[in-house]
Design a protein around this motif. Structure first.
Motif: not given
Length: 181
Positions: A20-28, A79-84, A138-147
């Protein structure tokens, strides 16, 4: 405002399956990019410099607001999200100049949600935003945390939100069993 830990653990409680997390790295990211493209297509310019790529329009105003929210939750992840978001903002601006930009945005948006829904089939849990619309942010925030976690950063945050998420998921499963009997 709920803390970063509370927001992330709520989101993670329905995102524990690695598929599920991997699909979110594409979908989000696809969904985010398409939303920025749609926002660029709104013909409102709040402020513009000589270079039309450097302007405050609906898309950039939204980016500023969301980034302020992310920085308030957690500076490092902000910071990571700004770079994204900066390349997303710029590339969606470029595509907005093309003919058919709205159809590109709609197609990318639908594709992103297909990935999301596939992921939740693996998870066997409904998306987090069903119960709390704020979880869409929070989806993008979560994915940045996971990264960050994958890179070995923010180890304490990872431990804390994972423990909280597992407890929340356990409560959700218990509630689901109780209401189905």
């Amino acid at each position: 405002m709920k803390s970063a830990e509370e927001q992330l653990s709520t989101y993670k409680s329905v995102h524990l399956n690695p598929k599920n997390i991997r699909t979110h790295f594409l979908g989000v990211p696809l969904i985010i990019w398409s939303i920025f493209l749609l926002l660029h297509l709104i013909p409102v310019n709040i402020f513009a410099w000589d270079d039309p790529a450097i302007s405050i329009n609906v898309a950039s105003a939204f980016a500023i607001g969301v980034l302020i929210y992310y920085f308030k939750l957690h500076v490092g992840l902000g910071i990571g999200l700004a770079l994204f978001i900066l390349p997303v903002l710029y590339s969606s601006h470029l595509v907005a100049q093309m003919q058919g930009g709205v159809w590109i945005a709609v197609g990318v948006f639908v594709l992103g949600w297909v990935f999301q829904l596939i992921g939740h089939k693996y998870e066997k849990a409904k998306p987090a935003f069903i119960d709390d619309l704020n979880q869409l942010l929070i989806g993008p925030f979560f994915l940045m945390a996971e990264l960050y976690f994958m890179l070995g950063l923010e180890k304490e945050l990872d431990k804390q939100i994972t423990a909280m998420a597992i407890a929340k998921r356990r409560d959700l499963e218990t509630l689901r069993r109780e209401t189905s009997t």
